[in-house]
Structure formats: structure tokens, C-alpha cells
Enzyme design. Structure first.
Site, mmCIF file in Angstrom:
data_model
loop_
_atom_site.group_PDB
_atom_site.id
_atom_site.type_symbol
_atom_site.label_atom_id
_atom_site.label_comp_id
_atom_site.label_asym_id
_atom_site.label_seq_id
_atom_site.Cartn_x
_atom_site.Cartn_y
_atom_site.Cartn_z
ATOM 1 N N HIS A 83 138.530 -56.992 67.009
ATOM 2 C CA HIS A 83 137.060 -57.333 66.075
ATOM 3 C C HIS A 83 136.726 -55.679 66.174
ATOM 4 C CE1 HIS A 83 135.023 -59.732 63.656
ATOM 5 N NE2 HIS A 83 133.587 -59.330 64.248
ATOM 6 N N SER B 129 132.890 -56.944 59.468
ATOM 7 C CA SER B 129 132.832 -58.672 59.700
ATOM 8 C C SER B 129 131.845 -58.750 58.228
ATOM 9 C CB SER B 129 131.998 -58.749 61.580
ATOM 10 O OG SER B 129 131.979 -59.753 61.833
ATOM 11 N N ASP C 191 142.593 -60.062 66.941
ATOM 12 C CA ASP C 191 140.964 -59.943 66.685
ATOM 13 C C ASP C 191 140.914 -61.187 67.138
ATOM 14 O OD1 ASP C 191 138.317 -60.663 65.406
ATOM 15 O OD2 ASP C 191 138.704 -59.706 63.994
#
Lengths: 444, 473
Positions: A383, A256, A348
Site C-alpha cells: 500500500h 490512500s 495492497d
């Protein structure tokens, strides 16, 4: 169908299964393992054709209970093997070797938006595997199991050292494999949630890398000195200069926001020259005028680009769309000179990693560097792509202007398959670039 | 069913090449020679350590956290081909002694070593021995005499460091020659096993329960005249699904009464009843295992009292007794003059071998084997120097045959194995200190390292199968 009049012995067996006859034998192996190791679960000594439930229970450090369970029917020899047999119901279906782990979710009645993350990596996670008579869906606590076994899963292998680091303004924890070394090194960075999460670094050290879990965004702080570029460069240098580390073999591992930083450093740092990068659920999105603490968050109120789904979970994937051709809003990846592995979930909901990956490939292709880029894209995957067999979280609590729930995306089975497959490929990628001799055309 | 006597010829051969004596002789009891092979000694260790800009050698030992009877897979890779290396194991016992073992290997054409595939050509053991680094462990030079490796606290593991060293060296060179390390934990206790102190009806012991509700099959676990409370074998049984109750019968501070042979019968019966009455134990599925004098107590329990064990495992023990043995058993506090009368062999080591020959048994002390009502497995080491196990086993077999009960009897006979046949992969003590006070006495147990290790490995598997057949079916 069983005719009880004709087979009285079978009937007796079933009804007194837990009394006179020897109890079923539950075998779980290995009983102490690293979290990325596969387990074998089997039950023997059952009556043939007996419906049973296999359940896995774990109490987290936050005291919440997580469980997974599968419904099975024993074969003619009275055995159930999770690796070979099919679960007919429960938290997972089908022949799923590791279903008892990856399909875990908080037990009914738990708090919402939970996430299972180990904070103390020096102790194991303990799981209780139990066999119950019949196909059970609820109230496990009120039933007596036929057999039970305990299993430990560890993030840290024996001999790995854990060292707390506070040096030159940088904070984090260093994990060092046993032995004289020197070893390849990794700078390991998480996402915008911040704080210090050690488990992935402990696991990477258990695979032979000196791994530095970097703390940034100390809890409660949103705009600290951490988030200057220099902080990450200093952290990388700390790893590179460590006596147990081979200076030419230091990579960056990021998820991320950590992945955004990784890509940016690889491309634009004059100081940091990673030997390779693993970027999970990240991209080359990098709005330069924005402070790092705000990069991944909606700047404007949620009613603008941040949407909500029907359960009030925030969807942030649109914040960074559309992809700009303006280099002030993204990292110039044409300047990257090391192999990069992108791991992307196609569902995601937090970051449009797949769209950005395509843009990144185009940019690198334009300077003949596309061979440095490897993309792993997984359908129905969200994600939070974590080490394998950890449960999937579609939406969890997040601290941002108070407590909200963020939608991460993914469907459990596909997401778990992606975690398992990507972890193996990430380890192979690291082995190839940090352990093996250099090979030209370094694409996996 | 016909009785079976199985003579198990599990014997590790020394390599039959023409052997060149090597200064790397490790201990006087082992016969260690480096077989003829390529001479790579002209390459000095520091130059070899980073022979190329390639990757560093990698050493793996799996499972990293295993039970003591789990074999390990030990492999090294990213080494040059046909290259001499040493695998070395080191650990500290609970008493702080350093134990070590090592093997000399030459890497294969692909630069790897695999202990399941490759042969040790020198060191503590020879040949293809995947677990040699464990069963060939010995006290490091300079440690105290007469040590025996025994786990006291079964709730924590032994930590064993496996190292990969450059060249054919000894563990003394570990610091300068070390290329890689893998750390392993060896556990007697699986997760979820419960350890319970039992002090009930005068019985002193420790009960180990497997995880889960039960009911479990169970064992009464009896050791020899070393006395005290030995827990590790019971703990391992529980880790393998059998509840196990190790019972102290002499030299324990919590024993309220000094037992003699006759009162021991009642005591053992009470121990057996504790298991029968336990809510998590299957009262009809209780066996007994005994080592050394524990065999005699186990046989008496099975043939004299009203309890009916489901099976017996007897390791290297007597089927009869006499005044001398009884005196040793019953004496509360041993004096120096008592010790002087204990039987010694020519070298001065304590040995009960002659004393326990069947011909020396007092009448009335030999167990009434005709009363045996359950399967029995007798395990003997043919090099047992403490107890005449061969003679006892022959006598037992003879009496059972005459009683028409030979179908109950199985004998496993291991050449080269000694008295202390224990769970696998632990080192043998050919001699060890048996008493420290008033004088230090060394007892001779017998057993040669490699065949004794083979016997432990094979017999443990057979014991677990035997218990499966008789306590679980």
C-alpha cells in the site's frame, strides 16, 4: 581456494589488511544528492577475491538505527562495484544498485512496527557506508571497518523555499522552486494517518512544482472541520491563486485517503478543476454518508470485515469490498475530465485498489473517457508506495483506537522496484500534463 | 625512467571570427566581442518571455550540491529555437561582495542550451566552456578594488545562483529578463570530513581528516607570504581521501615565535612529525605541497631535514632565497616605510619577480636538490608575475639532471597562467590587495582568465593522480 603455504604474501596481506598496506578506498558518489538520485558505491585496493561486507547505517530522527548490508567478493583487480557485482547475502541479494538504501530495516533489537519518515526536510538524512572484512551479519558495531564514507540525501534542493500556510482555515506547508516562475502547482495529500508530512512536497518542488503539503487530521483529532469537502477545495484554490502558480496547471497528488479525495474532487467538485491527478493506492471508493474520517477505517469492530494476519496485523482491504454499483458508495468517475494516473500495488492489504481500478475503467469506458485513465499495477507491492529507495514496511504501527499494527503488504524487492519505477512514471506524467504543451490522446 | 617535462598547451582560443565590438564589454581584462550572428534584438524581452502558451523554460544545474572541483552540467530547455539567451551566475562572497559571470548563447534547433555542447558568443568568456560561469566570476561593477575570492569558513558552501535570462544582456538586467533559476551549493568539505584545530609543540595549523578509520595518506600544505592559515585546499584534499595539514608559518596570532628561515626548518619538521605520529595517518605516505614561498619551505623540508616525504608538489615557487625575501618573511610588523621598499613594477604593483630570480639568490640559500629522494612535480604558470617560476624550474631541472635525479622530476608548464594556481573553477585574481595596513598595496600575480582556468583544471587532476600514484599505490 588459496594455498597459504604457496602464497605467503597474500596471507600477510589478508591478515594485515588494515595495518601496513594502504587501506581499501571506498568511493560513494554523489555524496550529497536528492533522495531520488542513484548512487554509485565501489571499493578499490582490496586483495583479489576478498570477501567483504558493505553496510549502510542511518540514525532516524526518532533515534532508531536502520541498516542494510550486502556480501561481496572482490574481483581480480581487487574491486567491488555495487552497480555491477552481485550481493551474495545480507539484506539484499543480486546486482542491486540501490540495495544499500531500499533494503534498510531497523537493526536487530529495535522497537517493532517502525516506519522511516523524515519530518524536518530542511536537513539531510545522513548515511554511513562502511566496508568490513569478511561476510558479516551481526555485531557491526563491535568491528572496525576497513573504510567508511558519509553520504547526505536531501528531500529539498538548494533554492527551494518552504512557507508555512495558515489561511482561510487551511493548514499546511507550501514549497516553491527557485526562480521567477510561474510554475505548475500540486496539492499533495497523504492518507488517513493524518498529520503533516512534507517530504514528498519538498521533493516535488525540487522537480519544479509549487507543491502544497496539506495537513488534515491534526494528530489526535479524528473528526475535525478539515474533513469537510470544502476544506480540500479551499486548499486547491489557495494553490491555484498563488502568484507563483500557473492557474491552469494545478494537479492533485494523493496517497490512500488522499487519493480517494483527489478522485472525488476531480469528478464532483464544481470549484476544483485539476489539470491532472496522481492517485497512489487509492480509488473511487467514497461512501457518501460516512464522514471522511471514517471512510478508510472499519466502522464495525475488527471481528467483522477487518481481519488479522498471523502476526496480529490488521488487514483492512476487505472493508470496502465488494464493490458496489450504487453511486452512493463511490465517486461518479464518469464525470472526470482530466488525465488520471493510478498507481496500484497488487499486494495492497489495506485497500483493494486493483479491483476498484477495474471498476473505474469500466465506468469511464462507458462514457468514452477511458483514454484519460492510466493504470500502473505492480505485483508483490503493498500500500505504501513512497518516493524511491525508501525502505519498505510490510506492517507498521498506526494510531487507531490506541496503537495497532496495520498490514500494508508487499515484498521488499518488488515493492522497492515499484517505488522506483512508479516515481519515474509519475514525474513523466506530471511533466507531460503540467509542463509540456497539451497533446491529444494523453496516455503515457 | 626518463625525466619528463610536459609543456601543457591547454589554451582557450578566442573565437577567430571577424568580431564586432559590443557595448557589452564587461571588464577591461577580458576581451569580449559578440560574434556575428542572427540579429534578434528587434524582439523586446517581455514579448519573448512567453512566446507561446507552451511550457516555461527549465534550467537545470547538476549536481546541485557538489564539491568545488566537481564540474557542473548546466542545461536549459523549452526555449524557442535559434533564440538568444544569457546564462548568468551570481554569488555573495563571505565578505558580502557580489561576484558574477555571464555567457551569451543561442539556442539550438530543439530549443535547448547545453554548456557542455554550446559556445558562448559574448559575456565573461567565449567558446565552449562548461564551467566558464564559475572561473570567469568577477566582482560586479561598483565592488571594491583588488578582491580575491577565497573561502574562509570551509564548513559551509558557496551558494551560486545560475539564471537563464532573455536575450543577450548583462547581469544588470537579471530582474527584468529572468526566465528561470537553478541554485547550486559548492562545497570544499565532503560529508564526514573532520576539521581539527592543531596547536601542538608550537605548531599552528588545521588538520582535515577524511571520514573513516584510516589510515590515510596525508599532505603537509604550505602557502605563501600572505601568511595566516589557508584551509580550503587541505579541506578539498580530505574530501578526496587524503588527510591534509595546512600549516601557518607567519602572521598568525597563535604563532608564539617569529620564525626565520632556519627556525622554520625545525618548525616544519615538527609539523611533519605531528602527521607521522597521528594514529589515523600512514606515516610512510606523507607528501608536501607548496605554493609560492611554500615551495621553498617544502623543498627545504625534503632536502635538509631527516624527514622523508613520499612526494612533493611545488607550484610557482623559488628554490632559493636572499636577504630581501628573508626580510619580508621575518618582519613581525611591517611599517609604511618598509612597504615603500618592497619591489614594485612600473605600474606600482607589488612583484617579487626580479627579486626571486635565481641569479639573485644568496649562496647557501639554494636548496640542495641533490638530496632529493622522492618524486617531485613542479607546476608553473608562464605568466607568473610574482615569482620567476620558469627560471626556477629550469634551475631545478638543471641541478637534478646533473645529479642523475632527473627521473624524479616532472614539470607542468601552462601558457597564460599566473602565480595563483589553485583548485579548479575558482576565478583568478590577476591583481589583488596583498596588504591593507599600513597602506593598501596591490600585488600583481599575473594570469589571463581563460588559460589560467584551464591550468587550474588540468593541474588539479594531475596533482590528484600524482598523489594517487605516490601515496596510495
Amino acid at each position: 581456494m588459496r594455498d597459504f603455504d604457496t602464497f605467503p604474501i597474500l596471507q600477510r596481506q589478508l591478515s594485515t589488511m588494515s595495518h601496513a598496506a594502504p587501506p581499501p578506498i571506498l568511493l560513494v558518489a554523489p555524496r550529497r544528492a536528492l533522495v531520488d538520485e542513484v548512487i554509485r558505491v565501489r571499493v578499490d585496493n582490496l586483495p583479489p577475491g576478498a570477501p567483504v561486507t558493505l553496510r549502510c547505517l542511518h540514525q532516524s530522527e526518532d533515534k532508531d538505527y536502520w541498516e542494510a548490508y550486502g556480501h561481496y567478493v572482490s574481483d581480480a583487480t581487487g574491486s567491488v562495484s555495487v552497480a555491477d557485482d552481485v550481493s551474495l547475502g545480507g539484506t539484499y541479494r543480486g546486482a542491486e544498485v540501490m540495495g544499500l538504501l531500499w533494503s534498510m530495516r531497523p537493526v536487530p533489537g529495535s522497537r517493532t512496527g517502525l516506519r522511516l519518515r523524515k519530518r524536518n526536510v530542511c536537513t539531510p538524512m545522513a548515511f554511513t557506508i562502511s566496508v568490513y572484512d569478511g561476510h558479516v551479519d551481526r555485531d557491526f558495531g563491535g568491528r572496525r571497518p576497513l573504510a567508511e564514507d558519509l553520504m547526505e540525501r536531501w528531500y529539498m534542493a538548494p533554492g527551494v523555499s518552504r512557507v508555512e500556510v495558515k489561511e482561510r482555515g487551511v493548514r499546511g506547508t507550501l514549497f516553491i522552486p527557485p526562480g521567477p516562475g510561474p510554475f505548475p502547482g500540486l496539492l499533495d495529500m497523504w492518507g488517513g494517518g493524518g498529520g503533516l508530512l512534507e517530504y514528498r512536497s519538498a521533493l516535488l518542488a525540487s522537480h519544479g512544482y509549487v507543491s502544497f503539503a496539506l495537513e488534515y487530521f491534526a494528530p489526535g483529532e479524528l473528526a475535525s472541520a478539515d474533513l469537510e469537502f470544502k476544506y480540500f477545495e479551499t486548499a486547491f484554490e489557495l494553490v491555484r491563486r498563488h502568484p507563483a502558480v500557473i492557474p491552469r496547471k494545478v494537479g492533485i497528488f494523493g496517497l490512500s485517503l488522499g487519493a480517494l479525495v483527489a478522485v472525488n474532487m476531480a469528478a464532483e467538485s464544481t470549484v476544483v478543476k485539476p489539470a491532472c491527478c496522481v492517485c497512489i493506492s487509492g480509488s473511487h471508493y467514497f461512501p457518501r454518508k460516512t464522514h471522511l474520517s471514517k471512510v478508510h477505517q472499519p466502522i464495525a469492530p475488527a471481528s467483522r470485515k477487518g481481519r488479522m494476519d498471523e502476526e496480529q496485523n490488521l488487514i483492512w482491504r476487505d472493508i470496502s469490498l465488494p464493490i458496489s454499483s450504487d453511486l452512493s458508495r463511490k465517486t461518479d468517475v464518469r464525470r472526470i475530465n482530466c488525465p488520471v494516473l493510478l498507481v496500484i500495488g497488487l499486494d495492497d492489504q489495506n485497500h483493494p485498489a486493483a479491483e476498484y481500478a477495474e471498476d473505474m475503467a469500466q465506468m469511464m469506458r462507458s462514457v468514452g473517457k477511458e483514454h484519460l485513465l492510466t493504470r500502473l499495477e505492480y505485483p508483490d507491492t503493498g500500500h505504501l508506495i513512497e518516493p524511491p529507495y525508501s525502505p519498505h514496511f510490510r506492517a507498521t504501527n498506526f494510531m487507531w483506537k490506541g496503537k495497532v499494527t496495520l498490514l500494508w503488504g508487499g515484498r521488499s524487492k518488488a515493492h522497492s522496484d515499484a517505488q522506483e519505477d512508479s516515481w519515474n512514471k509519475m514525474l513523466a506524467f506530471l511533466r507531460r500534463h503540467l509542463y509540456s504543451p497539451q497533446v491529444p490522446e494523453a496516455r503515457m | 625512467m626518463i625525466w619528463t617535462q610536459v609543456r601543457v598547451a591547454v589554451y582557450r582560443h578566442l573565437i577567430g571570427k571577424s568580431l564586432t565590438p559590443n557595448v557589452g564589454l564587461h571588464r577591461k581584462h577580458c576581451c569580449l566581442h559578440r560574434a556575428a550572428g542572427p540579429d534578434l534584438t528587434h524582439l523586446s524581452p517581455p514579448a519573448m518571455r512567453r512566446i507561446s502558451t507552451g511550457p516555461a523554460p527549465v534550467l537545470t544545474a547538476a549536481p546541485a550540491r557538489g564539491l568545488v572541483d566537481d564540474p557542473l552540467s548546466i542545461k536549459a530547455s523549452f526555449l524557442p529555437p535559434y533564440h538568444p539567451v544569457t546564462l548568468c551566475a551570481q554569488m555573495r562572497s563571505e565578505d558580502g561582495d557580489l561576484w558574477e559571470a555571464f555567457g551569451h548563447y543561442n539556442t539550438s534547433a530543439d530549443g535547448t542550451v547545453n554548456l557542455a555542447r554550446d559556445h558562448s558568443v559574448g559575456g565573461s568568456y567565449l567558446g565552449r566552456e562548461p564551467m566558464g560561469l564559475f572561473w570567469a566570476l568577477q566582482p560586479a561593477p561598483g565592488e571594491r578594488e583588488g578582491l580575491r575570492l577565497r573561502k574562509k569558513n570551509v564548513e559551509i558552501p558557496h551558494i551560486v545562483d545560475i539564471s537563464l535570462l532573455e536575450g543577450h544582456v548583462t547581469p544588470r538586467e537579471r530582474a527584468s529578463a529572468e526566465l528561470a533559476v537553478a541554485t547550486t551549493e559548492r562545497w570544499y568539505m565532503a560529508p564526514g570530513v573532520q576539521r581539527i584545530d592543531i596547536r601542538q609543540n608550537g605548531v599552528v595549523g588545521t588538520l582535515f581528516l577524511p571520514p573513516g578509520p584510516g589510515r590515510f595518506p596525508a599532505m603537509v600544505d604550505l602557502w605563501g607570504m600572505g601568511g595566516g592559515l589557508v584551509e580550503y585546499r587541505s579541506c578539498l584534499f580530505a574530501s578526496r581521501g587524503f588527510a591534509s595539514f595546512t600549516v601557518a608559518f607567519m602572521e598568525h596570532k597563535d604563532l608564539t615565535v617569529q620564525l626565520n628561515v632556519n627556525s622554520a626548518d625545525a618548525y616544519m619538521k615538527k609539523a611533519f612529525n605531528i602527521l607521522q605520529d597521528h594514529p589515523q595517518i600512514h606515516g610512510d605516505r606523507i607528501g608536501v605541497i607548496g605554493l609560492s614561498y611554500g615551495v621553498y619551505l617544502a623543498l627545504r623540508l625534503a632536502t635538509r631535514s631527516e624527514v622523508n616525504p613520499s612526494c612533493l608538489v611545488c607550484i610557482n615557487g623559488p628554490a632559493g632565497s636572499n636577504v630581501e625575501i628573508t626580510r619580508t618573511f621575518c618582519k613581525p610588523k611591517v611599517s609604511a616605510s618598509d612597504q615603500r621598499f618592497w619591489p614594485r613594477d612600473d605600474a606600482g604593483y607589488l612583484s617579487f619577480k626580479d627579486m626571486s630570480l635565481p641569479k639573485n639568490y644568496s649562496p647557501g640559500t639554494v636548496v640542495e636538490l641533490g638530496n632529493l629522494a622522492c618524486p617531485m612535480m613542479y607546476i608553473l604558470g608562464e605568466d607568473d608575475q610574482n615569482c620567476p617560476s620558469i627560471e626556477n624550474s629550469n634551475m631545478i631541472e638543471h641541478v637534478l639532471t646533473a645529479s642523475g635525479k632527473s627521473h624524479l622530476y616532472t614539470c607542468l608548464s601552462y601558457p597564460g597562467a599566473g602565480h595563483l594556481i589553485e583548485p579548479p573553477y575558482s576565478p583568478n585574481a590577476r591583481i589583488s590587495a596583498w596588504r591593507i595596513k599600513p597602506e593598501k598595496i596591490l600585488a600583481l600575480w599575473g594570469g589571463h582568465t581563460a588559460p589560467h582556468a584551464a591550468a587550474q583544471e588540468d593541474s588539479w587532476k594531475k596533482i590528484l593522480n600524482f598523489l594517487d600514484e605516490n601515496l596510495r599505490a
